[in-house]
Enzyme design. Structure first.
Site, PDB file in Angstrom:
ATOM      1  N   VAL A  35      14.426  24.261  42.066  1.00 28.80           N
ATOM      2  CA  VAL A  35      14.479  25.712  42.234  1.00 28.80           C
ATOM      3  C   VAL A  35      14.246  26.415  40.901  1.00 28.80           C
ATOM      4  O   VAL A  35      13.554  27.438  40.833  1.00 28.80           O
ATOM      5  CB  VAL A  35      15.831  26.133  42.849  1.00 28.80           C
ATOM      6  CG1 VAL A  35      16.026  27.642  42.769  1.00 28.80           C
ATOM      7  CG2 VAL A  35      15.917  25.675  44.297  1.00 28.80           C
ATOM      8  N   GLU A  36      14.805  25.873  39.833  1.00 28.06           N
ATOM      9  CA  GLU A  36      14.706  26.525  38.535  1.00 28.06           C
ATOM     10  C   GLU A  36      13.304  26.455  37.931  1.00 28.06           C
ATOM     11  O   GLU A  36      12.779  27.464  37.457  1.00 28.06           O
ATOM     12  CB  GLU A  36      15.717  25.906  37.557  1.00 28.06           C
ATOM     13  CG  GLU A  36      17.160  26.259  37.850  1.00 28.06           C
ATOM     14  CD  GLU A  36      17.473  27.721  37.617  1.00 28.06           C
ATOM     15  OE1 GLU A  36      16.731  28.392  36.870  1.00 28.06           O
ATOM     16  OE2 GLU A  36      18.462  28.212  38.204  1.00 28.06           O
TER      17      GLU A  36
END
Length: 240
Positions: A35-36
């Site tokens: 996600v990051e």
């Protein structure tokens, strides 16, 4: 998901070691990094010194926070011996594969490959260990649930905002998890509006821990649902 499976396969031994040491499942670590930064592929294109100085002196609502982060970044650059004018990251000054703010980098990052240097900018092994350590330090409990879909009984007309209660207490007012859970496990009741209606979830303490990475229920649910998809794709025979 395919990128996450590739990352998991490449670093399976490191992820197992992180789980053993910190209690955080591999799928959670992989999902969070996914996600990051898409597993380290997109770490930001803003020069960190510019991002932090701009926010420290031109963004009054959070000036104190970003001045502190600017100080932490200067100390970090000295300790890590990198060129503080060259490092790039997010528009808010987050750094490296796991997108740690400078203060988190200094406080929670670990030398997980034992090469004598902590490097979250280039080293996925250090990133994996550091994410696991971060979650552990904020209270992650191994073997406990993150979130479960909740079924609302006929007598429940709206989602309560009254904080965390035990699964037993929720069941008493008509809210039941879709999987068996300890009766004394505490959870918040949260809901998400979707195009075809609403989803209701029981969010347990490990869910709260994920929000310490980014203070948003939407963020934490994204991490959790990606983690579940990765787990089921990697272990389809035991992913029930």
């Amino acid at each position: 998901i395919q990128g996450g499976l590739k990352f998991w396969k490449q670093h399976a031994r490191t992820l197992r070691r992180a789980q053993k040491q910190y209690g955080v499942p591999p799928e959670i670590i992989v999902a969070l990094i996914g996600v990051e930064t898409q597993y380290g592929k997109r770490m930001g294109t803003y020069r960190t010194i510019d991002a932090l100085t701009t926010l420290a002196f031109k963004y009054p609502p959070r000036a104190d926070f970003f001045r502190s982060e600017l100080e932490q970044y200067l100390l970090l650059a000295r300790a890590q011996d990198f060129n503080l004018l060259e490092v790039q990251g997010s528009y808010a000054g987050a750094l490296g594969i796991p997108q740690f703010m400078p203060s988190s980098y200094r406080k929670y990052a670990v030398d997980f490959d034992h090469d004598g240097k902590i490097d979250l900018l280039h080293d996925p092994i250090d990133a994996i260990g550091s994410v696991a350590n971060y979650l552990k330090q904020y209270g992650w409990t191994g073997g406990q649930p993150v979130a479960l879909r909740g079924r609302l009984g006929d007598g429940v007309r709206k989602v309560s905002e009254s904080g965390a209660h035990s699964a037993r207490e929720w069941a008493a007012v008509g809210v039941v998890a879709d999987h068996k859970v300890r009766s004394n496990a505490k959870a918040r009741l949260i809901d998400f509006t979707l195009p075809d209606g609403k989803e209701t979830w029981l969010a347990f303490d490990n869910f709260r821990v994920i929000t310490r990475y980014n203070n948003s229920d939407f963020y934490a649910m994204s991490v959790y649902q990606l983690a579940e998809a990765l787990r089921k794709a990697r272990h389809p025979l035991i992913a029930g």
